[in-house]
Enzyme design. Structure first.
Site, PDB file in Angstrom:
ATOM      1  N   GLN A   9      -8.644   4.239  -2.095  1.00  0.00           N
ATOM      2  CA  GLN A   9      -8.215   5.778  -1.607  1.00  0.00           C
ATOM      3  C   GLN A   9      -6.425   5.821  -1.172  1.00  0.00           C
ATOM      4  O   GLN A   9      -6.125   4.668  -0.721  1.00  0.00           O
ATOM      5  CB  GLN A   9      -8.723   6.318  -0.250  1.00  0.00           C
ATOM      6  CG  GLN A   9      -8.020   6.058   0.993  1.00  0.00           C
ATOM      7  CD  GLN A   9      -7.840   4.602   1.493  1.00  0.00           C
ATOM      8  OE1 GLN A   9      -8.373   3.666   0.872  1.00  0.00           O
ATOM      9  NE2 GLN A   9      -7.667   4.538   2.821  1.00  0.00           N
ATOM     10  N   SER A  26     -13.746  14.220  10.294  1.00  0.00           N
ATOM     11  CA  SER A  26     -14.167  15.278   9.225  1.00  0.00           C
ATOM     12  C   SER A  26     -15.187  16.367   9.663  1.00  0.00           C
ATOM     13  O   SER A  26     -14.770  17.597   9.548  1.00  0.00           O
ATOM     14  CB  SER A  26     -14.969  14.518   7.909  1.00  0.00           C
ATOM     15  OG  SER A  26     -13.899  13.314   7.570  1.00  0.00           O
ATOM     16  N   ARG A  57       0.735  -1.169   0.003  1.00  0.00           N
ATOM     17  CA  ARG A  57      -0.136  -0.136   0.004  1.00  0.00           C
ATOM     18  C   ARG A  57       0.889   1.238  -0.094  1.00  0.00           C
ATOM     19  O   ARG A  57       0.495   2.452  -0.306  1.00  0.00           O
ATOM     20  CB  ARG A  57      -0.958   0.097   1.315  1.00  0.00           C
ATOM     21  CG  ARG A  57      -2.086  -1.118   0.967  1.00  0.00           C
ATOM     22  CD  ARG A  57      -3.080  -0.816   2.213  1.00  0.00           C
ATOM     23  NE  ARG A  57      -3.543   0.355   2.411  1.00  0.00           N
ATOM     24  CZ  ARG A  57      -4.289   0.788   3.469  1.00  0.00           C
ATOM     25  NH1 ARG A  57      -4.667  -0.021   4.489  1.00  0.00           N
ATOM     26  NH2 ARG A  57      -4.538   2.089   3.500  1.00  0.00           N
ATOM     27  N   HIS A  60     -13.432   6.527  11.661  1.00  0.00           N
ATOM     28  CA  HIS A  60     -13.242   7.047  10.231  1.00  0.00           C
ATOM     29  C   HIS A  60     -12.926   5.943   9.227  1.00  0.00           C
ATOM     30  O   HIS A  60     -13.484   5.859   8.219  1.00  0.00           O
ATOM     31  CB  HIS A  60     -11.987   8.113  10.239  1.00  0.00           C
ATOM     32  CG  HIS A  60     -11.366   8.108   9.038  1.00  0.00           C
ATOM     33  ND1 HIS A  60     -11.881   9.277   8.037  1.00  0.00           N
ATOM     34  CD2 HIS A  60     -10.372   7.813   8.242  1.00  0.00           C
ATOM     35  CE1 HIS A  60     -11.096   9.161   6.894  1.00  0.00           C
ATOM     36  NE2 HIS A  60     -10.237   8.438   7.068  1.00  0.00           N
ATOM     37  N   TYR A  66      -8.321  15.869  -3.893  1.00  0.00           N
ATOM     38  CA  TYR A  66      -8.293  17.292  -3.013  1.00  0.00           C
ATOM     39  C   TYR A  66      -7.441  17.177  -1.893  1.00  0.00           C
ATOM     40  O   TYR A  66      -7.071  16.295  -1.348  1.00  0.00           O
ATOM     41  CB  TYR A  66      -9.740  17.344  -2.518  1.00  0.00           C
ATOM     42  CG  TYR A  66     -10.243  16.306  -1.492  1.00  0.00           C
ATOM     43  CD1 TYR A  66     -11.093  15.442  -2.174  1.00  0.00           C
ATOM     44  CD2 TYR A  66     -10.362  16.407  -0.221  1.00  0.00           C
ATOM     45  CE1 TYR A  66     -11.577  14.158  -1.359  1.00  0.00           C
ATOM     46  CE2 TYR A  66     -10.937  15.524   0.646  1.00  0.00           C
ATOM     47  CZ  TYR A  66     -11.442  14.365  -0.076  1.00  0.00           C
ATOM     48  OH  TYR A  66     -12.296  13.397   0.636  1.00  0.00           O
ATOM     49  N   PRO A  67      -6.779  18.376  -1.454  1.00  0.00           N
ATOM     50  CA  PRO A  67      -6.114  18.599  -0.304  1.00  0.00           C
ATOM     51  C   PRO A  67      -6.698  18.719   0.913  1.00  0.00           C
ATOM     52  O   PRO A  67      -7.863  19.389   0.865  1.00  0.00           O
ATOM     53  CB  PRO A  67      -5.048  19.924  -0.607  1.00  0.00           C
ATOM     54  CG  PRO A  67      -5.805  20.677  -1.519  1.00  0.00           C
ATOM     55  CD  PRO A  67      -6.857  19.681  -2.622  1.00  0.00           C
ATOM     56  N   MET A  68      -6.226  18.478   2.139  1.00  0.00           N
ATOM     57  CA  MET A  68      -7.009  18.874   3.318  1.00  0.00           C
ATOM     58  C   MET A  68      -5.988  19.030   4.695  1.00  0.00           C
ATOM     59  O   MET A  68      -4.876  18.668   4.590  1.00  0.00           O
ATOM     60  CB  MET A  68      -7.912  17.626   3.638  1.00  0.00           C
ATOM     61  CG  MET A  68      -7.411  16.275   4.126  1.00  0.00           C
ATOM     62  SD  MET A  68      -8.646  15.190   4.586  1.00  0.00           S
ATOM     63  CE  MET A  68      -9.162  15.875   6.213  1.00  0.00           C
ATOM     64  N   ASN A  69      -6.716  19.625   5.579  1.00  0.00           N
ATOM     65  CA  ASN A  69      -5.960  19.894   6.782  1.00  0.00           C
ATOM     66  C   ASN A  69      -6.704  19.038   7.936  1.00  0.00           C
ATOM     67  O   ASN A  69      -7.894  19.003   7.768  1.00  0.00           O
ATOM     68  CB  ASN A  69      -5.755  21.214   7.218  1.00  0.00           C
ATOM     69  CG  ASN A  69      -4.825  21.998   6.208  1.00  0.00           C
ATOM     70  OD1 ASN A  69      -3.980  21.289   5.791  1.00  0.00           O
ATOM     71  ND2 ASN A  69      -5.005  23.460   6.154  1.00  0.00           N
ATOM     72  N   LYS A  70      -6.042  19.191   9.118  1.00  0.00           N
ATOM     73  CA  LYS A  70      -6.816  18.739  10.200  1.00  0.00           C
ATOM     74  C   LYS A  70      -6.643  19.915  11.023  1.00  0.00           C
ATOM     75  O   LYS A  70      -5.677  20.652  11.233  1.00  0.00           O
ATOM     76  CB  LYS A  70      -6.250  17.639  10.955  1.00  0.00           C
ATOM     77  CG  LYS A  70      -6.482  16.378  10.512  1.00  0.00           C
ATOM     78  CD  LYS A  70      -7.541  15.662  10.883  1.00  0.00           C
ATOM     79  CE  LYS A  70      -7.624  14.170  10.137  1.00  0.00           C
ATOM     80  NZ  LYS A  70      -6.954  13.153  10.685  1.00  0.00           N
TER      81      LYS A  70
HETATM   82  O1  76R Z   1      -4.876   2.981   6.318  1.00  0.00           O
HETATM   83  C1  76R Z   1      -6.036   2.467   6.742  1.00  0.00           C
HETATM   84  O2  76R Z   1      -6.855   1.761   5.991  1.00  0.00           O
HETATM   85  C2  76R Z   1      -6.296   2.579   8.227  1.00  0.00           C
HETATM   86  C3  76R Z   1      -7.401   3.312   8.444  1.00  0.00           C
HETATM   87  C4  76R Z   1      -7.240   4.688   8.047  1.00  0.00           C
HETATM   88  C5  76R Z   1      -6.332   5.627   8.310  1.00  0.00           C
HETATM   89  C6  76R Z   1      -5.179   5.658   9.207  1.00  0.00           C
HETATM   90  C7  76R Z   1      -8.121   5.084   6.950  1.00  0.00           C
HETATM   91  C8  76R Z   1      -9.203   4.554   6.249  1.00  0.00           C
HETATM   92  N1  76R Z   1      -7.792   6.525   6.808  1.00  0.00           N
HETATM   93  C9  76R Z   1      -6.792   6.906   7.639  1.00  0.00           C
HETATM   94  C10 76R Z   1      -6.069   8.083   7.667  1.00  0.00           C
HETATM   95 MN1  76R Z   1      -8.692   7.753   5.441  1.00  0.00          MN
HETATM   96  N2  76R Z   1      -9.742   9.012   4.337  1.00  0.00           N
HETATM   97  C11 76R Z   1      -9.503  10.332   4.293  1.00  0.00           C
HETATM   98  C12 76R Z   1     -10.431  11.094   3.370  1.00  0.00           C
HETATM   99  O3  76R Z   1     -13.347  13.806   2.807  1.00  0.00           O
HETATM  100  C13 76R Z   1     -12.804  13.507   3.973  1.00  0.00           C
HETATM  101  O4  76R Z   1     -13.653  13.844   4.996  1.00  0.00           O
HETATM  102  C14 76R Z   1     -11.609  13.053   4.520  1.00  0.00           C
HETATM  103  C15 76R Z   1     -10.574  12.631   3.256  1.00  0.00           C
HETATM  104  C16 76R Z   1     -11.073   9.963   2.740  1.00  0.00           C
HETATM  105  C17 76R Z   1     -12.101   9.918   1.525  1.00  0.00           C
HETATM  106  C18 76R Z   1     -10.575   8.838   3.222  1.00  0.00           C
HETATM  107  C19 76R Z   1     -10.944   7.485   3.031  1.00  0.00           C
HETATM  108  N3  76R Z   1      -7.553   9.353   6.265  1.00  0.00           N
HETATM  109  C20 76R Z   1      -6.365   9.269   7.195  1.00  0.00           C
HETATM  110  C21 76R Z   1      -5.770  10.348   7.085  1.00  0.00           C
HETATM  111  C22 76R Z   1      -4.745  10.634   8.034  1.00  0.00           C
HETATM  112  C23 76R Z   1      -4.988  11.230   9.323  1.00  0.00           C
HETATM  113  C24 76R Z   1      -4.057  11.448  10.152  1.00  0.00           C
HETATM  114  O5  76R Z   1      -2.943  10.754  10.314  1.00  0.00           O
HETATM  115  O6  76R Z   1      -4.186  12.329  11.042  1.00  0.00           O
HETATM  116  C25 76R Z   1      -6.432  11.411   6.537  1.00  0.00           C
HETATM  117  C26 76R Z   1      -6.258  12.700   6.243  1.00  0.00           C
HETATM  118  C27 76R Z   1      -7.533  10.797   5.652  1.00  0.00           C
HETATM  119  C28 76R Z   1      -8.639  11.162   5.046  1.00  0.00           C
HETATM  120  N4  76R Z   1      -9.881   6.453   4.988  1.00  0.00           N
HETATM  121  C29 76R Z   1      -9.862   4.797   5.178  1.00  0.00           C
HETATM  122  C30 76R Z   1     -10.832   6.183   3.768  1.00  0.00           C
HETATM  123  C31 76R Z   1     -11.039   5.019   3.445  1.00  0.00           C
HETATM  124  C32 76R Z   1     -11.970   4.611   2.190  1.00  0.00           C
HETATM  125  C33 76R Z   1     -10.572   4.205   4.333  1.00  0.00           C
HETATM  126  C34 76R Z   1     -11.035   2.526   4.411  1.00  0.00           C
HETATM  127  C35 76R Z   1      -9.607   2.010   3.913  1.00  0.00           C
HETATM  128  C36 76R Z   1      -9.794   0.446   3.916  1.00  0.00           C
HETATM  129  O7  76R Z   1     -10.018   0.081   4.872  1.00  0.00           O
HETATM  130  O8  76R Z   1      -9.588  -0.153   2.644  1.00  0.00           O
END
Ligand code: 76R
Length: 248
Positions: free
Chosen positions: A184, A222, A130, A171, A144-148
């Site tokens: 993603q 989010s 991955r 999430h 798209y880009p994003m922040n926390k």
């Molecule tokens: O990596 C993993 O599968 C483990 C769980 C996971 C993490 C750690 C995960 C799952 N994400 C993680 C981290 Mn995510 N993700 C986003 C967006 O539009 C929005 O509101 C947010 C944009 C989407 C659409 C998305 C999709 N994720 C993160 C992080 C870093 C956070 C940090 O370190 O603070 C961001 C910014 C972020 C944002 N996420 C998933 C998805 C999807 C579809 C999954 C499930 C993946 C799977 O299980 O196959």
């Protein structure tokens, strides 16, 4: 001070968004157009060869709307390689028919919120895969880009690790509901670009982007902490599709 999440970092990513200079294109001779299309086809073949050797990957999509006309996303082991791809494109005779619209530099990232204690993630083949993914050639892309957020009341970076873990689990569970429908790629860009992460989604059914992003808006990660930049959505391209786009 709260504990920083550990990140695993994979390939570097460049999202290169361009518009087409229609005036230049329409006033070029058909020989010039042919030469430009041949050069982009050659570059495309090189990107494919790198992908086959598993030394990188790419995605090529048209962009709908006025923010850009197409996006080239590249993944490589080093920033030097990404820079060279960008320069090779700029040197090509096709580039003079394009203008820069937007770009984004980041690195494919997985964080340890969902990790299993005691397991070295780099020994888990699925995790390693991955970090250096072959980008799917799905029909659609969404980027798209994003922040926390770092507001006084809602500051992600001041939350204790345990609380962030709990929030990230929720999430991740929403994300899992889209398994098989949306792929993603999360790439980290702190220190590299203007936002903290790039979110790149791939799907054959573009409506799934809207459903996933909308559902996540109600999830605390989010709803409370997410801040978003511009959204770009597009359709899969290749050499022939690009020629059709340009010539009708
Ligand atoms: O990596 C993993 O599968 C483990 C769980 C996971 C993490 C750690 C995960 C799952 N994400 C993680 C981290 Mn995510 N993700 C986003 C967006 O539009 C929005 O509101 C947010 C944009 C989407 C659409 C998305 C999709 N994720 C993160 C992080 C870093 C956070 C940090 O370190 O603070 C961001 C910014 C972020 C944002 N996420 C998933 C998805 C999807 C579809 C999954 C499930 C993946 C799977 O299980 O196959």
């Amino acid at each position: 001070m709260s504990e920083a999440a550990q990140t695993l970092d994979g390939w570097y990513a460049l999202h290169d968004l361009r518009t087409i200079d229609w005036q230049a294109w329409n006033s070029a001779s058909s020989d010039e157009q042919e030469a430009a299309l041949a050069e982009i086809a050659k570059l495309y073949a090189e990107w494919e060869a790198v992908e086959t050797r598993k030394e990188g990957s790419f995605a090529f999509y048209s962009v709908i709307g006025q923010k850009a006309d197409f996006v080239l996303m590249h993944l490589r082991e080093t920033l030097e390689e990404l820079n060279e791809i960008e320069n090779a494109f700029n040197r090509s005779s096709f580039a003079r028919f394009t203008r820069k619209a937007y770009s984004y530099v980041s690195v494919v990232e997985l964080s340890n919120y969902m990790g299993t204690p005691g397991v070295d993630p780099m020994q888990v083949p699925e995790i390693v895969a991955r970090l250096k993914p072959t980008l799917p050639k799905s029909k659609h892309i969404c980027f798209y880009p994003m922040n926390k957020k770092r507001d006084l009341q809602d500051n992600w970076y001041m939350l204790p690790m345990e609380e962030r873990k709990t929030l990230m689990r929720s999430h991740g569970m929403i994300g899992r509901g889209y398994a098989g429908k949306v792929k993603q790629i999360i790439s980290g860009s702190v220190g590299f670009d203007d936002w903290e992460w790039g979110v790149t989604l791939f799907a054959d059914d573009a409506l799934q982007f809207k459903k996933l992003v909308y559902e996540m808006r109600f999830d605390e990660v989010s709803a409370r902490y997410g801040e978003f930049g511009s959204f770009f959505v597009g359709n899969l391209l290749n050499g022939e599709a690009l020629a059709r786009l340009l010539r009708g």
